[in-house]
Scaffold this active site. Structure first.
Site, PDB file in Angstrom:
ATOM      1  N   GLU A  67       0.811  -1.207   0.000  1.00  9.74           N
ATOM      2  CA  GLU A  67       0.000   0.000   0.000  1.00  9.74           C
ATOM      3  C   GLU A  67       0.856   1.275   0.000  1.00  9.74           C
ATOM      4  O   GLU A  67       0.552   2.213  -0.712  1.00  9.74           O
ATOM      5  CB  GLU A  67      -0.917  -0.036   1.251  1.00  9.74           C
ATOM      6  CG  GLU A  67      -1.741   1.193   1.499  1.00  9.74           C
ATOM      7  CD  GLU A  67      -3.020   1.225   0.684  1.00  9.74           C
ATOM      8  OE1 GLU A  67      -3.258   0.260  -0.064  1.00  9.74           O
ATOM      9  OE2 GLU A  67      -3.754   2.222   0.783  1.00  9.74           O
ATOM     10  N   ASP A  68       1.917   1.284   0.766  1.00  4.39           N
ATOM     11  CA  ASP A  68       2.615   2.540   1.040  1.00  4.39           C
ATOM     12  C   ASP A  68       4.038   2.645   0.497  1.00  4.39           C
ATOM     13  O   ASP A  68       4.697   3.671   0.706  1.00  4.39           O
ATOM     14  CB  ASP A  68       2.677   2.786   2.565  1.00  4.39           C
ATOM     15  CG  ASP A  68       1.290   3.017   3.152  1.00  4.39           C
ATOM     16  OD1 ASP A  68       0.412   3.445   2.392  1.00  4.39           O
ATOM     17  OD2 ASP A  68       1.097   2.759   4.345  1.00  4.39           O
TER      18      ASP A  68
END
Ligand code: MN
Length: 562
Positions: A67-68
């Site tokens: 996700e990051d």
């Protein structure tokens, strides 16, 4: 219990995940200013504490990498294998659904439950993620704090409860309480702060007294704990009793842990010999466990100084289950390592959790829109529940506020549809009666009975409402008069009175003539075309026969137009 640092030395998988995640999140900071990686470690520590396997701990460390950071799902799969990648994938999907904002809350929740059905470990790691984010909530904007805290109370705490993780449920609620309901929190704290302390002192005296009695009667005791009630659950109880503080007997309760089930009953007997029990407050959740698997004996007695005090008595196993639920199963069941990690994970779930997840799976198939599904979920499944019994002694779980009609529909759709009346504990009760915990409920049915429209308002659960609406629709379909549109073509002799004779016959058969046209005359014949409707499903055959009998009609043709 090992710490994460110890785990790094014994599990190469966890060590690899730790190093990988630390490197991947390098330079990223939390809102608090801490390195982002502290969050990953926090989540992994909970997952470890709840006794999940190494794959889950690795996935917890890696849960925000896709996700990051610039790493992809494929990177995770090639570095850590299919199982860890599967868990991370599940968590990434949830994260994506969440970040789309509050209007997609329904969709996000539905995704979460689907993930839980696939592999419960995903949800447990997600709970760890939420729990850590809650503990660092002070760094978010007040507005964001409030939504986040409310969502935690509405959705995450009940899921934890359903998985039997009662301790976590209490903690999630207590951390969220001041953010979600600041005024209420302040009131509860101001009112009860002194009382909590005073009760704790009193119970220390009770504990000493009890220890002496137990050794005098040679009852083996593993541990006596005194436990302050969680603030949020105190608040909810106060709401239920119209803020009447005198009704709260378990502000601080005493918990007695003993070696065997037999000892539980021995302790109960001894308590009742020492102090008079309050009628109606003895609960045997050992013989009759709660649907989430909880087991204990509960009693409330007039204790030292005649003060009303609640006791909970249980074995060590029951205690572990009551605190940690699923995680307790993970600990006590042998680890099965196979190719099919998902079914192995499910096998480690308790029977009650498995049933609940299975029910959830079947039940979510009944709903077409996410909004409808989530509404029903919040209202029927994640709200406060009561437990009632069938006359056969089967336990039925319903949301608090349910009526006998909800009970009937919960048992079976047909029983609901043919509902004629109900008894609670042997007394006839009305359709709008609010069922109480522990009642035996008996539904009387009547053949050919049909639901009434106002039942929709009477029913409390969306499940019952949905079923009533469905049945009403079916009934309406059956009774609605259907009309037949017809194009009728007559070849007739051209004579005076022919049109009148034909229309009279049609009217006599309740036929509504919309339009008549006559065709060109050939020889002495002409055609009359009628467009008409019957309030019946088919053209009455008698009509056709009679038409043919009218003098001068040569031919009758018709076509159904619907
Ligand atoms: Mn996270």
């Amino acid at each position: 219990m090992s710490t994460l640092m110890e785990k790094l030395n014994t599990s190469p998988l966890v060590k690899h995940a730790y190093d990988f995640a630390e490197h991947a999140h390098k330079g990223q900071l939390r809102k608090s200013g801490d390195p982002y990686f502290t969050h990953c470690v926090g989540v992994a520590e909970s997952v470890l504490k709840w006794n999940l396997d190494d794959q889950s701990i690795a996935a917890a460390l890696l849960h925000d990498v896709v996700e990051d950071t610039s790493y992809t799902r494929e990177d995770i799969a090639s570095q850590f294998g299919k199982e860890v990648a599967f868990l991370v994938e599940g968590l990434t999907k949830l994260e994506e659904a969440e970040s789309r904002g509050s209007h997609s809350e329904a969709e996000s929740l539905r995704k979460m439950l689907l993930a839980m059905v696939e592999d419960p470990r995903v949800i447990i790691i997600k709970l760890a993620d939420r729990y850590h984010n809650l503990r660092t909530l002070q760094h978010l904007s007040p507005e964001r704090q409030k939504t986040f805290a409310k969502e935690s109370i509405d959705i995450f705490a009940p899921i934890a409860y359903r998985l039997g993780m009662n301790e976590l449920k209490g903690e999630i609620e207590d951390i969220s309480f001041p953010y979600a309901f600041p005024e209420e929190y302040a009131w509860v704290m101001n009112t009860f702060k002194g009382l909590y302390a005073e009760r704790a002192n009193y119970l220390r005296r009770v504990t000493i007294h009890l220890s002496q009695e137990f050794s005098r009667y040679h009852i083996p005791i593993t541990e006596i704990q005194t436990r302050a009630k969680h603030h949020y659950s105190l608040y909810k109880k106060l709401l239920k009793y119209n803020m009447n503080q005198d009704k709260i007997y378990d502000l601080v309760a005493v918990r007695i842990i003993v070696p065997s089930v037999g000892d539980c009953y021995a302790v109960l007997g001894m308590l009742h010999k020492l102090w008079k029990p309050l009628p109606g407050r003895i609960k045997d959740y050992i013989a009759m466990k709660k649907p989430n698997g909880y087991q204990s004996l509960h009693t409330t007695v007039f204790c030292l100084d005649n003060r009303i005090t609640e006791f909970q008595i249980r074995t060590q196993d029951m205690h572990a289950l009551a605190e940690n639920g699923v995680a307790a199963h993970w600990l006590y069941k042998e680890q099965t390592r196979g190719s099919d990690a998902v079914s192995a994970a499910k096998a480690r779930l308790g029977e009650t959790e498995r049933q609940w997840i299975e029910r959830l799976r079947n039940w979510q198939n009944d709903f077409t829109s996410s909004e409808e599904f989530v509404d029903s979920l919040k209202h029927d499944v994640l709200s406060d529940q009561i437990y009632v019994f069938t006359p056969q002694g089967d336990i039925v779980e319903l949301p608090d506020g349910s009526s006998p009609l909800d009970f009937a529909y919960k048992i079976h759709t047909e029983i609901g549809n043919t509902y004629a009346g109900a008894k609670a504990d042997g007394h006839i009760v009305s359709l709008t009666y609010r069922l109480q915990n522990g009642q035996i409920v008996e539904v009387m049915t009547q053949k050919n009975k049909k639901p009434a429209r106002d039942w929709i308002k009477t029913a409390h659960t969306s499940l019952a409402r949905k079923k009533i609406k469905h049945e009403l629709n079916v009934l309406e379909q059956k009774t609605r008069p259907t009309t037949t549109r017809l194009e009728l073509k007559l070849t007739v002799e051209n004579r005076v009175g022919m049109l009148r004779d034909a229309t009279e016959l049609l009217s006599a058969h309740h036929c509504n003539i919309e339009k008549v046209t006559s065709g060109a005359t050939l020889d002495k014949f002409t055609t009359l075309s009628f467009l008409c409707t019957f309030k019946e499903k088919s053209v009455p055959s008698a009509l056709v026969v009679k038409l043919k009998k009218i003098r001068g009609i040569k031919e009758v043709e018709y076509k159904v137009k619907n």
